[in-house]
Design an enzyme around this catalytic site. Structure first.
Site, PDB file in Angstrom:
ATOM      1  N   ARG A 134      42.735  53.076  71.463  1.00  0.00           N
ATOM      2  CA  ARG A 134      42.872  52.107  70.966  1.00  0.00           C
ATOM      3  C   ARG A 134      44.177  51.396  71.633  1.00  0.00           C
ATOM      4  O   ARG A 134      43.968  49.566  72.016  1.00  0.00           O
ATOM      5  CB  ARG A 134      42.892  51.836  69.867  1.00  0.00           C
ATOM      6  CG  ARG A 134      41.476  51.538  68.593  1.00  0.00           C
ATOM      7  CD  ARG A 134      41.492  51.506  66.980  1.00  0.00           C
ATOM      8  NE  ARG A 134      41.516  50.644  66.320  1.00  0.00           N
ATOM      9  CZ  ARG A 134      41.089  49.510  66.880  1.00  0.00           C
ATOM     10  NH1 ARG A 134      39.645  49.651  67.298  1.00  0.00           N
ATOM     11  NH2 ARG A 134      41.311  48.925  66.537  1.00  0.00           N
ATOM     12  N   VAL A 155      46.254  43.972  65.073  1.00  0.00           N
ATOM     13  CA  VAL A 155      47.969  45.066  64.885  1.00  0.00           C
ATOM     14  C   VAL A 155      48.041  44.976  66.513  1.00  0.00           C
ATOM     15  O   VAL A 155      48.866  46.235  67.051  1.00  0.00           O
ATOM     16  CB  VAL A 155      47.469  46.733  64.470  1.00  0.00           C
ATOM     17  CG1 VAL A 155      47.343  46.350  62.866  1.00  0.00           C
ATOM     18  CG2 VAL A 155      45.920  46.603  65.463  1.00  0.00           C
ATOM     19  N   HIS A 188      48.992  43.851  58.863  1.00  0.00           N
ATOM     20  CA  HIS A 188      48.526  45.680  59.072  1.00  0.00           C
ATOM     21  C   HIS A 188      49.613  46.076  59.889  1.00  0.00           C
ATOM     22  O   HIS A 188      49.131  47.350  61.030  1.00  0.00           O
ATOM     23  CB  HIS A 188      47.391  45.333  59.264  1.00  0.00           C
ATOM     24  CG  HIS A 188      46.544  44.511  58.377  1.00  0.00           C
ATOM     25  ND1 HIS A 188      44.643  44.196  58.698  1.00  0.00           N
ATOM     26  CD2 HIS A 188      46.801  44.768  57.270  1.00  0.00           C
ATOM     27  CE1 HIS A 188      44.406  44.098  57.541  1.00  0.00           C
ATOM     28  NE2 HIS A 188      45.789  44.451  56.259  1.00  0.00           N
ATOM     29  N   CYS A 207      57.276  58.247  61.767  1.00  0.00           N
ATOM     30  CA  CYS A 207      57.587  59.095  61.447  1.00  0.00           C
ATOM     31  C   CYS A 207      56.082  59.793  60.121  1.00  0.00           C
ATOM     32  O   CYS A 207      56.158  58.849  59.165  1.00  0.00           O
ATOM     33  CB  CYS A 207      58.797  59.857  60.739  1.00  0.00           C
ATOM     34  SG  CYS A 207      57.799  61.456  60.503  1.00  0.00           S
ATOM     35  N   THR A 241      38.425  35.906  60.843  1.00  0.00           N
ATOM     36  CA  THR A 241      37.852  37.545  60.306  1.00  0.00           C
ATOM     37  C   THR A 241      36.834  37.183  59.331  1.00  0.00           C
ATOM     38  O   THR A 241      36.570  36.444  58.921  1.00  0.00           O
ATOM     39  CB  THR A 241      39.704  37.540  59.691  1.00  0.00           C
ATOM     40  OG1 THR A 241      39.541  38.091  59.039  1.00  0.00           O
ATOM     41  CG2 THR A 241      39.651  35.697  58.956  1.00  0.00           C
ATOM     42  N   ASN A 251      34.539  30.628  62.761  1.00  0.00           N
ATOM     43  CA  ASN A 251      34.341  32.396  63.462  1.00  0.00           C
ATOM     44  C   ASN A 251      32.781  31.866  63.784  1.00  0.00           C
ATOM     45  O   ASN A 251      32.201  31.336  63.719  1.00  0.00           O
ATOM     46  CB  ASN A 251      33.960  32.482  61.606  1.00  0.00           C
ATOM     47  CG  ASN A 251      33.699  34.268  61.524  1.00  0.00           C
ATOM     48  OD1 ASN A 251      32.801  34.848  62.509  1.00  0.00           O
ATOM     49  ND2 ASN A 251      34.308  34.792  61.009  1.00  0.00           N
TER      50      ASN A 251
HETATM   51  P1  OAD Z   1      36.591  42.129  61.347  1.00  0.00           P
HETATM   52  O1  OAD Z   1      35.837  42.818  62.546  1.00  0.00           O
HETATM   53  O2  OAD Z   1      35.786  42.574  59.734  1.00  0.00           O
HETATM   54  O3  OAD Z   1      35.717  41.089  61.463  1.00  0.00           O
HETATM   55  C1  OAD Z   1      35.348  39.863  62.487  1.00  0.00           C
HETATM   56  C2  OAD Z   1      35.258  38.698  62.804  1.00  0.00           C
HETATM   57  O4  OAD Z   1      35.439  38.027  63.937  1.00  0.00           O
HETATM   58  C3  OAD Z   1      33.684  38.969  62.431  1.00  0.00           C
HETATM   59  O5  OAD Z   1      33.639  37.800  61.455  1.00  0.00           O
HETATM   60  C4  OAD Z   1      33.059  38.222  63.425  1.00  0.00           C
HETATM   61  O6  OAD Z   1      32.065  37.106  63.275  1.00  0.00           O
HETATM   62  C5  OAD Z   1      34.746  37.201  64.250  1.00  0.00           C
HETATM   63  N1  OAD Z   1      34.015  36.914  65.254  1.00  0.00           N
HETATM   64  C6  OAD Z   1      34.252  37.475  66.538  1.00  0.00           C
HETATM   65  N2  OAD Z   1      34.297  37.068  67.719  1.00  0.00           N
HETATM   66  C7  OAD Z   1      34.563  36.648  67.555  1.00  0.00           C
HETATM   67  C8  OAD Z   1      34.795  35.479  67.998  1.00  0.00           C
HETATM   68  N3  OAD Z   1      35.250  35.193  69.877  1.00  0.00           N
HETATM   69  N4  OAD Z   1      35.854  34.499  68.220  1.00  0.00           N
HETATM   70  C9  OAD Z   1      35.877  33.792  66.624  1.00  0.00           C
HETATM   71  N5  OAD Z   1      35.613  35.104  65.180  1.00  0.00           N
HETATM   72  C10 OAD Z   1      34.321  36.134  66.177  1.00  0.00           C
HETATM   73  O7  OAD Z   1      37.151  42.149  61.803  1.00  0.00           O
HETATM   74  P2  OAD Z   1      38.679  41.719  60.760  1.00  0.00           P
HETATM   75  O8  OAD Z   1      38.153  40.217  59.881  1.00  0.00           O
HETATM   76  O9  OAD Z   1      39.860  41.405  61.922  1.00  0.00           O
HETATM   77  O10 OAD Z   1      42.392  46.204  58.359  1.00  0.00           O
HETATM   78  O11 OAD Z   1      39.039  42.993  60.240  1.00  0.00           O
HETATM   79  C11 OAD Z   1      40.272  42.966  59.045  1.00  0.00           C
HETATM   80  C12 OAD Z   1      40.427  43.921  58.731  1.00  0.00           C
HETATM   81  O12 OAD Z   1      39.353  45.223  58.645  1.00  0.00           O
HETATM   82  C13 OAD Z   1      41.400  43.859  59.664  1.00  0.00           C
HETATM   83  O13 OAD Z   1      42.669  44.238  60.186  1.00  0.00           O
HETATM   84  C14 OAD Z   1      41.344  45.974  60.044  1.00  0.00           C
HETATM   85  C15 OAD Z   1      39.909  46.517  59.399  1.00  0.00           C
HETATM   86  O14 OAD Z   1      39.975  47.240  58.490  1.00  0.00           O
HETATM   87  C16 OAD Z   1      42.872  47.293  58.647  1.00  0.00           C
HETATM   88  O15 OAD Z   1      43.019  48.103  59.401  1.00  0.00           O
HETATM   89  C17 OAD Z   1      44.101  47.728  57.244  1.00  0.00           C
END
Ligand code: OAD
Length: 248
Positions: free
Chosen positions: A71, A108, A124, A132, A193, A218
């Site tokens: 990653r 991140v 995050h 560490c 998100t 989104n």
């Molecule tokens: P997700 O993978 O859960 O969701 C990504 C979101 O982005 C979805 O709602 C998609 O529809 C939307 N999406 C994808 N491509 C897009 C684009 N080009 N334009 C607009 N929207 C788009 O990711 P996060 O919501 O970031 O946490 O996930 C939140 C957290 O869950 C992450 O930070 C991580 C994960 O578990 C930790 O690692 C603690």
């Protein structure tokens, strides 16, 4: 193509405080797969929830280290996209008008900072930092080898990425700053998100409770979509530059 209501432009132009929450959707157009889409190739058979935990690291540190290495390489090669850049423009415009701005991110990858955003709250952590596992001390210099996981130069413990894993607390200062920005803003933009991972998922709902105009950008419907007045369906890299052009 995108219809930005005049009233929304007026709200932006008169805003005193703006808060933005981003998730991995904003980085998708930079080639960084979203968290839930990330598993391809070699990693397709693992679930992120089974790799991004302290338990997983204790059980099989090499596996988790290798996943993060993959990653990290993706992130290092990626470049900020037009969505990231539009947020930089928005921040500059608002700063000139004396409007406070906070960019809260769950990502991140550090792409907001690389694009030039100034006020970034990392909820995050950051995959490009290493700490560490035992003591949490940040470590700048360490050596990568194919056989061994790097160790802390001070205590000899294993090193891990400085990101928040499932089951871990968010950094208290970042979370406090995110709450403050959310509770005091006139406008809250929620971008890319899924709004399912707490506590970040609650922020747009908190903004609504505190009376902010909440906007969602989104590709798909989320648990937030039905609660907000302004929803833009489409890629952040297209919608955000258009929205910001309308405001400027
Ligand atoms: P997700 O993978 O859960 O969701 C990504 C979101 O982005 C979805 O709602 C998609 O529809 C939307 N999406 C994808 N491509 C897009 C684009 N080009 N334009 C607009 N929207 C788009 O990711 P996060 O919501 O970031 O946490 O996930 C939140 C957290 O869950 C992450 O930070 C991580 C994960 O578990 C930790 O690692 C603690």
């Amino acid at each position: 193509m995108v219809n930005v209501p005049e009233e929304l432009i007026a709200i932006f132009r008169s805003a005193r405080r703006v808060a933005v929450l981003t998730g991995s959707g904003i980085s998708a157009e930079s080639g960084v797969p979203t968290f839930r889409d990330a598993q391809t190739g070699l990693w397709a058979r693992y679930r992120p929830e089974d790799l991004a935990t302290p338990q997983a690291f204790r059980r099989d540190p090499r596996l988790v280290w290798e996943w993060y290495k993959w990653r990290r390489e993706l992130v290092t090669k990626a470049k900020p996209n037009r969505g990231h850049e539009a947020l930089v423009e928005l921040e500059k415009y608002l700063a000139q008008r004396g409007c406070l701005f906070a960019l809260i991110t769950q990502n991140v990858d550090g792409l907001h900072q690389r694009a030039g955003s100034q006020q970034v709250i990392e909820l995050h952590g950051n995959i490009l930092r290493t700490k560490c596992f035992d003591e949490g001390t940040l470590v700048d210099k360490w050596e990568e080898s194919d056989e061994k996981i790097p160790r802390c130069p001070q205590c000899g413990g294993l090193l891990r990425p400085d990101v928040v894993w499932f089951g871990e607390n968010l950094p208290a200062i970042a979370l406090e700053a995110a709450w403050q920005a959310t509770q005091s803003c006139d406008i809250f933009l929620c971008i890319g998100t899924s709004t399912i991972v707490e506590p970040a998922a609650s922020l747009p709902f908190m903004a609504l409770q505190y009376g902010a105009s909440v906007i969602e950008i989104n590709l798909h419907t989320t648990p937030l979509s039905t609660s907000v007045r302004y929803v833009f369906r489409g890629p952040a890299g297209v919608i955000l530059p258009y929205l910001v052009d309308c405001i400027l």
